[in-house]
Design an enzyme around this catalytic site. Sequence first.
Site, PDB file in Angstrom:
ATOM      1  N   HIS A 162       0.881  -1.309  -0.071  1.00 54.46           N
ATOM      2  CA  HIS A 162       0.248   0.141  -0.022  1.00 54.46           C
ATOM      3  C   HIS A 162       0.888   1.244  -0.035  1.00 54.46           C
ATOM      4  CE1 HIS A 162      -3.492   2.471   0.690  1.00 54.46           C
ATOM      5  NE2 HIS A 162      -3.781   2.009   2.002  1.00 54.46           N
ATOM      6  N   HIS A 215      -2.408  -1.973  -9.678  1.00 55.32           N
ATOM      7  CA  HIS A 215      -3.402  -1.579  -8.735  1.00 55.32           C
ATOM      8  C   HIS A 215      -4.399  -2.447  -8.789  1.00 55.32           C
ATOM      9  CE1 HIS A 215      -5.678   1.550  -6.771  1.00 55.32           C
ATOM     10  NE2 HIS A 215      -4.713   2.056  -6.209  1.00 55.32           N
ATOM     11  N   ASP A 251       2.698   5.645  -6.917  1.00 53.32           N
ATOM     12  CA  ASP A 251       4.166   5.455  -6.148  1.00 53.32           C
ATOM     13  C   ASP A 251       5.055   5.781  -7.283  1.00 53.32           C
ATOM     14  OD1 ASP A 251       3.191   5.743  -3.518  1.00 53.32           O
ATOM     15  OD2 ASP A 251       2.428   3.647  -3.623  1.00 53.32           O
TER      16      ASP A 251
HETATM   17  N1  ACO Z   1       4.550  -6.745 -10.939  1.00 53.54           N
HETATM   18  C1  ACO Z   1       4.459  -7.927 -11.563  1.00 53.54           C
HETATM   19  N2  ACO Z   1       3.375  -8.623 -11.656  1.00 53.54           N
HETATM   20  C2  ACO Z   1       2.242  -7.983 -10.906  1.00 53.54           C
HETATM   21  C3  ACO Z   1       2.351  -6.817 -10.164  1.00 53.54           C
HETATM   22  C4  ACO Z   1       3.514  -6.131 -10.284  1.00 53.54           C
HETATM   23  N3  ACO Z   1       3.739  -4.887  -9.694  1.00 53.54           N
HETATM   24  N4  ACO Z   1       1.150  -6.459  -9.756  1.00 53.54           N
HETATM   25  C5  ACO Z   1       0.301  -7.654  -9.817  1.00 53.54           C
HETATM   26  N5  ACO Z   1       1.046  -8.457 -10.857  1.00 53.54           N
HETATM   27  C6  ACO Z   1       0.602  -9.618 -11.299  1.00 53.54           C
HETATM   28  C7  ACO Z   1       0.410 -10.752 -10.272  1.00 53.54           C
HETATM   29  O1  ACO Z   1       1.645 -11.583 -10.286  1.00 53.54           O
HETATM   30  C8  ACO Z   1      -0.680 -11.521 -10.917  1.00 53.54           C
HETATM   31  O2  ACO Z   1      -0.146 -12.233 -11.894  1.00 53.54           O
HETATM   32  P1  ACO Z   1      -0.856 -13.841 -12.202  1.00 53.54           P
HETATM   33  O3  ACO Z   1      -2.538 -13.489 -12.522  1.00 53.54           O
HETATM   34  O4  ACO Z   1      -0.198 -14.084 -13.579  1.00 53.54           O
HETATM   35  O5  ACO Z   1      -0.669 -14.692 -11.332  1.00 53.54           O
HETATM   36  C9  ACO Z   1      -1.428 -10.299 -11.299  1.00 53.54           C
HETATM   37  O6  ACO Z   1      -0.620  -9.367 -11.632  1.00 53.54           O
HETATM   38  C10 ACO Z   1      -2.730  -9.913 -10.224  1.00 53.54           C
HETATM   39  O7  ACO Z   1      -2.045  -9.543  -9.053  1.00 53.54           O
HETATM   40  P2  ACO Z   1      -2.583  -9.871  -7.900  1.00 53.54           P
HETATM   41  O8  ACO Z   1      -1.637  -9.415  -6.702  1.00 53.54           O
HETATM   42  O9  ACO Z   1      -3.929 -10.672  -7.523  1.00 53.54           O
HETATM   43  O10 ACO Z   1      -3.523  -8.185  -7.840  1.00 53.54           O
HETATM   44  P3  ACO Z   1      -3.915  -7.428  -6.588  1.00 53.54           P
HETATM   45  O11 ACO Z   1      -5.070  -6.442  -7.182  1.00 53.54           O
HETATM   46  O12 ACO Z   1      -4.294  -8.167  -5.649  1.00 53.54           O
HETATM   47  O13 ACO Z   1      -2.839  -6.327  -6.100  1.00 53.54           O
HETATM   48  C11 ACO Z   1      -1.216  -4.711  -6.071  1.00 53.54           C
HETATM   49  C12 ACO Z   1      -2.551  -5.019  -6.409  1.00 53.54           C
HETATM   50  C13 ACO Z   1      -0.988  -5.138  -4.415  1.00 53.54           C
HETATM   51  C14 ACO Z   1      -1.129  -2.984  -5.999  1.00 53.54           C
HETATM   52  C15 ACO Z   1      -0.200  -5.195  -6.806  1.00 53.54           C
HETATM   53  O14 ACO Z   1      -0.279  -4.799  -8.247  1.00 53.54           O
HETATM   54  C16 ACO Z   1       1.273  -4.974  -6.477  1.00 53.54           C
HETATM   55  O15 ACO Z   1       1.879  -5.754  -5.665  1.00 53.54           O
HETATM   56  N6  ACO Z   1       2.000  -4.046  -6.834  1.00 53.54           N
HETATM   57  C17 ACO Z   1       3.280  -3.552  -6.416  1.00 53.54           C
HETATM   58  C18 ACO Z   1       3.129  -2.746  -5.265  1.00 53.54           C
HETATM   59  C19 ACO Z   1       2.514  -1.309  -5.344  1.00 53.54           C
HETATM   60  O16 ACO Z   1       2.941  -0.677  -6.255  1.00 53.54           O
HETATM   61  N7  ACO Z   1       1.683  -1.011  -4.438  1.00 53.54           N
HETATM   62  C20 ACO Z   1       0.953   0.393  -4.409  1.00 53.54           C
HETATM   63  C21 ACO Z   1      -0.349   0.332  -4.967  1.00 53.54           C
HETATM   64  S1  ACO Z   1      -0.917   2.005  -5.033  1.00 53.54           S
HETATM   65  C22 ACO Z   1      -1.357   2.568  -3.605  1.00 53.54           C
HETATM   66  O17 ACO Z   1      -1.440   1.683  -2.494  1.00 53.54           O
HETATM   67  C23 ACO Z   1      -1.365   3.766  -3.115  1.00 53.54           C
END
Ligand code: ACO
Length: 467
Positions: free
Chosen positions: A306, A345, A401
């Site tokens: 987050h 996201h 971010d």
């Molecule tokens: N890099 C690579 N792959 C990713 C990323 C990423 N940053 N984010 C998601 N994916 C992939 C996952 O591996 C998954 O792949 P699959 O379907 O082949 O297994 C798919 O995309 C879905 O991912 P989830 O984790 O299920 O997506 P969710 O909606 O739960 O997660 C999150 C969202 C936590 C923001 C995620 O994208 C992430 O971890 N991003 C990196 C951290 C980040 O930048 N967070 C800031 C968010 S903005 C904020 O809070 C202000």
Amino acid sequence: MSAILALEAKMAKETLVPADDRSDTFTTEPATPAPEARVAKDTLTITDNRTGRTFDFKIEHGTVRALDFRQIKTHDDDFGLMLYDPGFGNTAHCKSAITFIDGEKGILRYRGYPIDQLAENCSFLETSYLIIYGELPTKEQLDQWVFDITHHTFVHENVKKFMDGFRYNAHPMGVFISTLAALSTFYPEAKQIGDASCRKHQVHRLIAKTPTIAAFAFRHMRGMPYVYPDNDLSYAGNFLNMLFRVTEPKYEPNPVLERALDVLFILHADHEQNCSAAAMRGIGSSHADPYCAMAGAAAALYGPLHGGANEKVLSMLREIGDVKAIPEYIKRVKNKEVRLMGFGHRVYKNYDPRARIIKKIADDVFEVTGRNPLLDVALELERIALEDDYFVSHKLYPNVDFYSGIIYQAMGFPVELFPVLFAIGRSPGWLAQWEEMLDDPDQRIARPRQIFLGVNERDFVPMEQRK
Ligand code: ACO
């Protein structure tokens, strides 16, 4: 009668009413509908194939009530059907009028106003007023609001002493969270959450004191004396003063950096039902005071998935170090060894509109501070990722971010302070969510259900018989 009993009695009255001629069809519609409205259009018909019974549930605002599903039972003692939704991927836990996001189209609006218009035309305090009260302030309202916030920026001297107790290298977010919670002990009247004027007072205090606490946490980390607030300066200008003033008798913030920081606060001011807003509402639903609730929200924000992500983005960019190393890093991301921090996201499946605005701010800031070398790595990383099949098919775009950290670093903020900066900006959002929750007659204490898959019942085993 307890609220839950009352609700269940109400459900029992409203439900199990034949929806049409099918004798085993039940509805949540009122008991005596007009013949032509017997199966209303805005309903969902569900057949439970275990029993063959059919139910009509009312659809309102594109939603059905999860509690309606409890009528779906196989026998009288059956608890009833629940909805399984870990991570609340498709569960609306409230009605809200604060922030609208269309993640597919990349739209973000506070109280109806597009984020880019607010970032262009408003100050952070003006935006905070809008978020909390629902309308943009008149000149008089804004003057009063700014006066009230400015005159609550000081903290009790004991808060300073309390902060002194942290270890010299304490992470400022830990200090920030703990000090927010500690404010609860300084303002015990804040427990009167039903008193609107008392609530307003706490809102002023919380928006006013978060920058002071954040700046003190930073000065503590640096071993520098605390700088008291300067009421002549703007919200962002005073924050810069409390962070960076050394020996100058009067701190004069650079206007470009002051405005950039103010806009960054605007971009972070609310984001509807995210992890930390849900924490604020969840804790607030037990009628905890707003200091404790906001400490909990800030704790939820701290995690790297987050608000802690901007800190991780910088470590990632540093680890990559050079544009030449990007293809190799992208390979590791695609092999799922690492995540591309600052990408993806839960809601945005398109470019995060805040990231677009931040990219513009970066140009202004770098003109003052000089170019952050990590920007080249970030720009190239974004270019490659946006063309790559993996990121395109997963709809992974830069989020807020991705660029904010590079700007913060150029402005002289240490990486550890990034989530704290996010928390300052998010304060009005948390408070607006909290007040909306308290004023909503539908809201009850947050209490999710579980699917129990553990051992059902067994007899106690004395120590000597355990294996
Ligand atoms: N890099 C690579 N792959 C990713 C990323 C990423 N940053 N984010 C998601 N994916 C992939 C996952 O591996 C998954 O792949 P699959 O379907 O082949 O297994 C798919 O995309 C879905 O991912 P989830 O984790 O299920 O997506 P969710 O909606 O739960 O997660 C999150 C969202 C936590 C923001 C995620 O994208 C992430 O971890 N991003 C990196 C951290 C980040 O930048 N967070 C800031 C968010 S903005 C904020 O809070 C202000």
